[in-house]
Motif scaffolding. Structure first.
Motif, PDB file in Angstrom:
ATOM      1  N   GLY A   5       0.754  -1.225   0.041  1.00 59.92           N
ATOM      2  CA  GLY A   5       0.039  -0.186  -0.106  1.00 59.92           C
ATOM      3  C   GLY A   5       1.038   1.339   0.045  1.00 59.92           C
ATOM      4  N   LEU A   6       0.103   2.334   0.381  1.00 61.14           N
ATOM      5  CA  LEU A   6       0.806   3.652   0.171  1.00 61.14           C
ATOM      6  C   LEU A   6       0.420   4.537   1.583  1.00 61.14           C
ATOM      7  N   SER A   7       1.387   5.233   2.056  1.00 60.27           N
ATOM      8  CA  SER A   7       0.933   5.988   3.279  1.00 60.27           C
ATOM      9  C   SER A   7       1.560   7.303   2.799  1.00 60.27           C
ATOM     10  N   LEU A   8       0.671   8.193   3.224  1.00 64.26           N
ATOM     11  CA  LEU A   8       0.736   9.896   2.964  1.00 64.26           C
ATOM     12  C   LEU A   8       0.566  10.507   4.226  1.00 64.26           C
ATOM     13  N   GLN A   9       1.430  11.471   4.669  1.00 68.52           N
ATOM     14  CA  GLN A   9       1.213  12.319   5.608  1.00 68.52           C
ATOM     15  C   GLN A   9       0.482  13.699   4.706  1.00 68.52           C
ATOM     16  N   LEU A  10      -0.814  13.734   4.619  1.00 68.51           N
ATOM     17  CA  LEU A  10      -1.272  14.727   3.989  1.00 68.51           C
ATOM     18  C   LEU A  10      -1.175  16.214   4.688  1.00 68.51           C
ATOM     19  N   PHE A  11      -1.422  16.048   5.899  1.00 68.19           N
ATOM     20  CA  PHE A  11      -1.290  17.714   6.638  1.00 68.19           C
ATOM     21  C   PHE A  11      -0.564  17.131   7.889  1.00 68.19           C
ATOM     22  N   PRO A  12       0.132  18.119   8.556  1.00 69.24           N
ATOM     23  CA  PRO A  12       0.823  17.858   9.866  1.00 69.24           C
ATOM     24  C   PRO A  12      -0.006  16.933  10.767  1.00 69.24           C
ATOM     25  N   TRP A  13      -1.234  17.034  10.758  1.00 65.06           N
ATOM     26  CA  TRP A  13      -2.279  16.587  11.631  1.00 65.06           C
ATOM     27  C   TRP A  13      -3.047  15.192  11.279  1.00 65.06           C
ATOM     28  N   LEU A  14      -2.682  14.948   9.646  1.00 61.53           N
ATOM     29  CA  LEU A  14      -3.446  13.909   9.225  1.00 61.53           C
ATOM     30  C   LEU A  14      -2.506  12.999   8.433  1.00 61.53           C
ATOM     31  N   GLU A  15      -2.668  11.669   8.847  1.00 59.64           N
ATOM     32  CA  GLU A  15      -1.916  10.499   8.071  1.00 59.64           C
ATOM     33  C   GLU A  15      -3.185   9.685   7.435  1.00 59.64           C
ATOM     34  N   THR A  16      -3.002   9.360   6.073  1.00 58.22           N
ATOM     35  CA  THR A  16      -3.669   8.677   5.145  1.00 58.22           C
ATOM     36  C   THR A  16      -3.172   7.291   4.828  1.00 58.22           C
ATOM     37  N   ILE A  17      -3.742   6.247   4.581  1.00 57.06           N
ATOM     38  CA  ILE A  17      -3.420   4.957   4.246  1.00 57.06           C
ATOM     39  C   ILE A  17      -4.068   4.244   3.121  1.00 57.06           C
ATOM     40  N   ILE A  18      -3.596   3.877   1.958  1.00 55.55           N
ATOM     41  CA  ILE A  18      -4.203   2.950   1.180  1.00 55.55           C
ATOM     42  C   ILE A  18      -3.716   1.647   1.249  1.00 55.55           C
ATOM     43  N   ARG A  19      -4.171   0.607   1.350  1.00 55.70           N
ATOM     44  CA  ARG A  19      -3.883  -0.682   1.595  1.00 55.70           C
ATOM     45  C   ARG A  19      -4.377  -1.805   0.875  1.00 55.70           C
ATOM     46  N   TYR A  20      -3.808  -2.926   0.463  1.00 49.62           N
ATOM     47  CA  TYR A  20      -4.470  -4.107  -0.106  1.00 49.62           C
ATOM     48  C   TYR A  20      -3.863  -5.057   0.663  1.00 49.62           C
ATOM     49  N   ASN A  21      -4.588  -5.911   1.561  1.00 51.46           N
ATOM     50  CA  ASN A  21      -4.313  -7.198   2.142  1.00 51.46           C
ATOM     51  C   ASN A  21      -4.443  -8.317   1.209  1.00 51.46           C
ATOM     52  N   ASP A  22      -3.536  -9.105   0.897  1.00 56.97           N
ATOM     53  CA  ASP A  22      -3.565 -10.317  -0.205  1.00 56.97           C
ATOM     54  C   ASP A  22      -3.860 -11.370   0.992  1.00 56.97           C
ATOM     55  N   VAL A  23      -4.883 -12.077   1.064  1.00 56.67           N
ATOM     56  CA  VAL A  23      -5.037 -13.420   1.950  1.00 56.67           C
ATOM     57  C   VAL A  23      -4.891 -14.394   0.924  1.00 56.67           C
ATOM     58  N   ARG A  24      -3.613 -14.919   1.382  1.00 59.21           N
ATOM     59  CA  ARG A  24      -2.847 -15.955   0.628  1.00 59.21           C
ATOM     60  C   ARG A  24      -3.606 -17.440   0.813  1.00 59.21           C
ATOM     61  N   THR A  25      -4.394 -17.412   1.712  1.00 62.31           N
ATOM     62  CA  THR A  25      -4.989 -19.083   1.664  1.00 62.31           C
ATOM     63  C   THR A  25      -6.542 -18.723   1.264  1.00 62.31           C
ATOM     64  N   ARG A  26      -7.213 -17.868   0.590  1.00 57.71           N
ATOM     65  CA  ARG A  26      -8.300 -17.995  -0.003  1.00 57.71           C
ATOM     66  C   ARG A  26      -8.217 -17.398  -1.437  1.00 57.71           C
ATOM     67  N   LEU A  27      -9.037 -17.987  -2.350  1.00 63.33           N
ATOM     68  CA  LEU A  27      -9.327 -17.601  -3.557  1.00 63.33           C
ATOM     69  C   LEU A  27     -10.215 -16.285  -3.565  1.00 63.33           C
ATOM     70  N   TYR A  28      -9.982 -15.428  -4.668  1.00 66.26           N
ATOM     71  CA  TYR A  28     -10.673 -14.262  -4.875  1.00 66.26           C
ATOM     72  C   TYR A  28     -12.582 -14.736  -4.905  1.00 66.26           C
ATOM     73  N   ASN A  29     -12.639 -15.486  -5.936  1.00 70.28           N
ATOM     74  CA  ASN A  29     -13.809 -16.299  -6.140  1.00 70.28           C
ATOM     75  C   ASN A  29     -13.722 -17.811  -6.238  1.00 70.28           C
ATOM     76  N   PRO A  30     -14.995 -18.457  -5.841  1.00 72.69           N
ATOM     77  CA  PRO A  30     -14.707 -20.136  -5.636  1.00 72.69           C
ATOM     78  C   PRO A  30     -14.978 -20.332  -7.119  1.00 72.69           C
ATOM     79  N   ASN A  31     -15.436 -19.596  -7.887  1.00 73.29           N
ATOM     80  CA  ASN A  31     -15.587 -19.942  -9.598  1.00 73.29           C
ATOM     81  C   ASN A  31     -14.621 -19.771 -10.093  1.00 73.29           C
ATOM     82  N   PRO A  32     -13.441 -20.795 -10.674  1.00 74.99           N
ATOM     83  CA  PRO A  32     -12.336 -20.530 -11.319  1.00 74.99           C
ATOM     84  C   PRO A  32     -12.556 -19.834 -12.829  1.00 74.99           C
TER      85      PRO A  32
END
Length: 717
Positions: free
Chosen positions: A77-104
């Motif tokens: 992901g990405l972390s940005l200190q937008l203002f001195p008082w505000l931290e923002t984060i965009i993140r993807y958690n890749d769950v390695r033990t699951r498929l995105y969809n059971p339909n291949p």
């Protein structure tokens, strides 16, 4: 005669230097401990310990790209200190033990991806006796599988930074204390489960509810400067995880090492839960600090004033030749040159094509004009008039800029000769000296690479299209323009887009989810071909009418009107368009679907958020849904702009589909941060979680707010 011998003077100089060095060292020792150290990143992004956040904030503009890995999850992901008082984060958690969809057939073997957005707000800063305190929301606009809230304090003592916090949700599952809010009202004793709609909503009715846990730890800055050691007590018990596999926690204590490889790179290794090794790294920069050496021609100096032959009278001036020289040296296009009736002010109507730093541009133009114009000219007036629309003026005092060139005073500054303001009138002033003929302009052409991308799609985590785009602009007459773009697809995987809904079953008209149909039909297409007529009604009112192929998916006709006072930080516009869906071949035909779409848009630069633009557009979208789009942008000292947008309409989350509503993030990067020559161009890199049909706006060329940016110069300065 000096009262000191050379030896004595040398001793005094040496003593002075030693005294200054000792003073500097003493001042460094006087810096409080809590102001000396840069905070480090956690395993999930953002400043803190390992799994747990601290109250710390990075320097404003701090930007990190991070990757962390263990047996169950990969996090990027990405972390940005937008203002001195505000931290923002965009993140993807890749769950390695699951498929995105059971339909291949739908998502193949892609593992499950969970999107998350975090924010942290500083409540107050650290002082000598008071800790820094922050409150934060983790994964507050996702599926809720990793969501949590926290209130945390951090206090530094010498080389140790102590943190103590209370967490809820994912951060407080161990429940080692009673929820303090439960004592206020029973509604906080239980935390609702699941998430509304299709994910991506703000589950505010869950915040600070249910189990709570104390967490804490310390980070020790070792005597070896690159290395710090982290010890943490985790507030999570990992009893209910998105991995859907048992995660054993043998201990709540986590231990980690953080090493600074370089000014721009860090690695972190930790032993967590008493049985798991975690590894990760982050790459960092600061959007306020980014600079780039520039190779520029020298500025005109006093010798140029004294050695250049200038005409005695303005009638002796070769105005066309002067306009050409100004453009070659300063990038200022002089479309028209006039002289005031009193003969004391030269007016140049034009626009800047080279320098993003307008101070640099105006100073260079003033210096050049000082060497070329008669002494009788007392002021040079540069009127910003791109597209034939007069937006603002810059007045350069001739005597002051000449005095600065000759360094007549010790503090002479050429930029003090420059003053900017609103235009006096939209009519041409004085007697015309030269004018660029627009009746026989030839089109301009250029070829540039272009990449379109989105992240997190079920078919493939990263969807992209790499193209070579040929651009053309033709100013047929003053205020009348034709813009076109043809595209050649070089590579991409948008043909994997697999929206498994037929037109008849789709809850909304398919205005954006036909991506695969457009991509598969042809590798060469006409992206847009639009004619636009621009009109300045008076100095604050602007209008346009336009028609043609607006974008790859829609064409039609429309009109826009804008009210934008000079340098007031706000404006209001309204547009109305008839748009028809283009054929999949993106050449010249149309499909059956058409829509009347338009918005009333407000633009605002709030004084309490410097260098920030907020845009709100309310109206009808392409899928005939009604609602509001909010766009937030912040510009850093380097010119980098970070933006985020979201659109909420009368379409339900279920009808919209996964994500619940349209949203996205983007970076706008000035070209001249990557090259040694000045440039006004920008490149935009976007992040769109999913492509769906609700809340989609029409894309068109030459919007009035962009055309009139010189009224406030947010994007072009």
């Amino acid at each position: 005669m000096s009262r000191f011998s050379p030896l004595t003077r040398k001793g005094l100089l040496t003593s002075g230097m030693v005294a200054l060095s000792l003073t500097g060292a003493a001042q460094a020792q006087d810096i409080p401990d809590y102001l000396r150290y840069e905070p480090t990143q956690t395993d999930v992004g953002g400043t803190g310990l390992l799994q747990m956040p601290s109250a710390r904030m990075a320097r404003q503009g701090e930007f990190s790209v991070f990757y962390y890995d263990n047996d169950e999850y990969r996090r990027v992901g990405l972390s940005l200190q937008l203002f001195p008082w505000l931290e923002t984060i965009i993140r993807y958690n890749d769950v390695r033990t699951r498929l995105y969809n059971p339909n291949p057939d739908f998502s193949g073997d892609q593992t499950y991806k969970d999107r998350g957005v975090d924010v942290k707000f500083r409540l107050w800063e650290e002082t000598q006796y008071r800790p820094e305190v922050s409150v934060g929301l983790r994964d507050f606009a996702g599926t809720g599988q990793f969501s949590g809230e926290y209130l945390v304090a951090s206090k530094r003592w010498h080389d140790f930074d102590f943190t103590l916090g209370i967490g809820w949700g994912y951060l407080g599952r161990s429940g080692n204390i009673d929820n303090p809010f439960c004592k206020l009202t029973d509604s906080y004793c239980e935390r609702p489960g699941g998430f509304r709609g299709e994910g991506g909503s703000f589950e505010y009715d869950e915040w600070f509810k249910g189990n709570a846990a104390l967490y804490g730890g310390v980070e020790w800055q070792t005597p070896w400067e690159p290395l710090s050691v982290k010890v943490e007590y985790d507030g999570n018990d990992y009893s209910d995880e998105s991995s859907r596999t048992p995660i054993i926690q043998d201990s709540n204590w986590n231990l980690g090492l953080h090493y600074r490889l370089h000014e721009y790179a860090n690695v972190q290794v930790s032993f967590e839960r008493g049985n798991t090794v975690m590894f990760g790294f982050n790459l960092r920069t600061n959007f306020n600090d980014i600079t780039q050496y520039k190779q520029r021609p020298r500025k005109r100096l006093a010798e140029d004033l004294d050695n250049t032959r200038r005409p005695v009278y303005i009638d002796q001036l070769d105005a066309d030749r002067l306009a050409g020289e100004v453009y070659r040296e300063t990038g200022w296009v002089s479309a028209e040159l006039t002289i005031d009736d009193d003969g004391k002010t030269l007016n140049s109507y034009g626009y800047q094509t080279r320098y993003r730093d307008r101070d640099e541009s105006d100073e260079r133009t003033g210096r050049l004009l000082a060497t070329k114009l008669p002494e009788s000219i007392e002021a040079y007036r540069l009127i910003d008039a791109p597209y034939g629309i007069k937006l603002r003026q810059t007045t350069i005092d001739a005597d002051k800029i000449k005095a600065a060139m000759r360094a007549e005073t010790i503090d002479a500054d050429a930029r003090e000769a420059i003053q900017r303001g609103d235009i006096d009138t939209i009519a041409t002033q004085g007697r015309q000296l030269s004018r660029r003929d627009t009746d026989w302009n030839m089109p301009s052409f250029s070829v540039r690479p272009y990449i379109q991308q989105s992240f997190g799609s079920p078919e493939n985590f990263y969807m992209y299209e790499l193209r070579a785009d040929a651009y053309s602009t033709w100013e047929i007459k003053e205020n009348l323009f034709v813009d076109g773009r043809a595209a050649l697809r070089l590579a991409g995987n948008y043909d994997e887009f697999n929206f498994l809904v037929t037109d008849e079953d789709a809850p909304l008209p398919r205005v954006r989810t036909f991506v695969r149909s457009y991509v598969e039909f042809s590798d060469i297409w006409l992206e847009n071909l639009q004619a636009t007529y621009l009109k300045q009604l008076n100095k604050n009112w602007y209008a346009s009418v336009y028609g043609g192929y607006f974008e790859r998916m829609f064409g039609g006709v429309g009109s826009e009107i804008l009210y934008r006072p000079y340098n007031q930080g706000w404006g209001i516009a309204a547009d109305i368009n008839w748009a028809k869906q283009r054929d999949f071949d993106s050449h010249f035909g149309y499909r059956d679907y058409d829509v009347i779409t338009g918005h009333v848009s407000g633009y605002w630069q709030p004084e309490f958020l410097p260098d920030t633009m907020v845009r709100v557009a309310a109206g009808r979208f392409l899928a005939k849904d009604w609602g509001v789009q909010v766009n937030f942008e912040h510009k850093f000292d380097s010119g980098v702009i970070v933006g985020a947008y979201a659109a909420k309409t009368n379409v339900s989350a279920e009808d919209y589909g996964e994500g619940s509503f349209t949203k996205g993030f983007y970076l706008s990067l000035p070209f001249d941060l990557f090259q040694i020559r000045d440039s006004k161009g920008r490149a935009t890199v976007g992040w769109t979680p999913l492509t769906r049909d609700g809340g989609q706006m029409l894309m068109r060329q030459r919007t009035l707010f962009g055309v009139t940016d010189g009224r406030d110069a947010f994007y072009s300065n």
